[in-house]
Every structure is written in C-alpha cells, then in structure tokens.
Enzyme design. Structure first.
Site, PDB file in Angstrom:
ATOM      1  N   TYR A  19      32.935  33.412  47.326  1.00 54.53           N
ATOM      2  CA  TYR A  19      33.858  32.422  46.768  1.00 54.53           C
ATOM      3  C   TYR A  19      34.191  31.350  47.814  1.00 54.53           C
ATOM      4  CZ  TYR A  19      38.271  30.521  45.004  1.00 54.53           C
ATOM      5  OH  TYR A  19      39.284  29.683  44.599  1.00 54.53           O
ATOM      6  N   GLU A  41      45.032  30.496  38.511  1.00 55.85           N
ATOM      7  CA  GLU A  41      46.063  30.592  39.561  1.00 55.85           C
ATOM      8  C   GLU A  41      47.360  31.129  38.960  1.00 55.85           C
ATOM      9  OE1 GLU A  41      45.881  30.396  42.776  1.00 55.85           O
ATOM     10  OE2 GLU A  41      43.972  29.360  43.067  1.00 55.85           O
ATOM     11  N   TRP A  49      44.251  37.209  45.008  1.00 56.20           N
ATOM     12  CA  TRP A  49      43.195  36.388  44.433  1.00 56.20           C
ATOM     13  C   TRP A  49      41.937  37.225  44.196  1.00 56.20           C
ATOM     14  CZ3 TRP A  49      42.854  32.667  41.370  1.00 56.20           C
ATOM     15  CH2 TRP A  49      41.644  32.003  41.160  1.00 56.20           C
TER      16      TRP A  49
END
Length: 186
Positions: A19, A41, A49
C-alpha cells in the site's frame, strides 16, 4: 545491492508495504476514488488502517465498487444486509454515513461541483510537502476541510480522519525524509 528506505510504519506488514509503495501519498485526482478513500477513512475511525486494507475488497464488493449512484440507492434493507456482512466493519453509523455520503457526492455533482476540484482547491491545487519531523494528527487545513465536509453533511470526517485522508490521497506528502517515495508521489 541497496535496499529501499520506507516510512517505518510500512515495514510492519507486507500489505502495508505494498500500500505504501503503490498508493499512499500518490496524488489522487479522480473524484470517485477520492470519495471511496474518504469513506474508507471513515470506516477506519477507531481501528487500524491495516484492518481496512485487509477488508478493502469486501468493502468494494459490499458497496458496489463504491459507485455513488448505486450506493445512494441503498435502502434500510441494504443496510440491514450489510450489518450481517462479516467482511466489512459492521457499524450502522458508518454504513449509514457512506450511503448519505453517496447522496451528498451526487448532489454536489448535480450542482456542477466536482469533488476532486472541491478538495484540491482547498489544498491550494498541488500536493503539500510537509517538513520532516513529527507528523501532526491534524492541521489547520484538515480542520478547514473537515468543517467544509461537515457543512455539506458528511459524517466521520473529523480533522484527524481528514488528515489521514489527505496523507493517503497525496494532498499531503508525509513520507519520511529518507523514504524512497518522498517527493516522488506525483
């Protein structure tokens, strides 16, 4: 043979590394992709995350690849179905915020407002390269964008979430000074 230097957080998991190397901090100008990132988010609030990354494909499937037109049509039955989906974060508030966010996104579009232009204009229309050092959790700009999004009716868009969104979508370049991606995310 030299090794790539990355932001330290990206070295903790192969999915985070991928990522980081391919997406995080790359300026995103596609309105739909920006909307998807903002919604994800919001789902991340209170979680890591990495949890969201592991569930991202399930989120995309559950939310029709984050097609705002399709998501805006979700009904209470759809929300009830999503609350049973173990592949996503099963929060009624976050699911509802995503459905509402799709409707807000489309209302902006119907009014001739481009979501990407809206966000990037507030940021000065170009990526912000932050100075090296301790990264803030929020900034005056994330507070401004947060307030503007809240005024539109978006939920889960507090200044901390918005700052993480800004980092993820390249509005801000917060790669560490020795990271191979710093100043290259254009």
């Amino acid at each position: 043979m030299s090794t790539l230097h990355r932001c330290a957080w990206a070295e903790t998991d192969p999915l985070l590394r991928k990522y980081h190397d391919e997406e995080w901090g790359v300026p995103q100008y596609d309105s739909r992709m920006l909307w998807e990132a903002l919604m994800l988010e919001g789902f991340q609030a209170g979680l890591s995350w990495l949890t969201i990354l592991r569930k991202r494909e399930a989120f995309r499937e559950a939310f029709c690849n984050f097609d705002p037109v399709a998501v805006a049509k979700f009904t209470e039955d759809d929300i009830a179905r999503l609350l049973l989906n173990p592949g996503i974060i099963r929060s009624r508030a976050k699911i509802g915020a995503t459905v509402a966010g799709a409707r807000i996104y489309l209302a902006m579009q119907d009014a001739g407002e481009d979501f990407s232009h809206y966000l990037w204009t507030m940021a000065g229309r170009k990526p912000i390269l932050n100075k090296a050092g301790t990264l803030p959790a929020q900034t005056p700009l994330s507070e401004t964008i947060s307030a503007a999004l809240k005024k539109r009716g978006f939920k889960f868009v507090g200044p901390v979430i918005v700052y993480a969104f800004m980092q993820a979508t390249g509005i801000v370049d917060d790669h560490s000074p020795d990271c191979f991606r710093r100043k290259r995310s254009k």
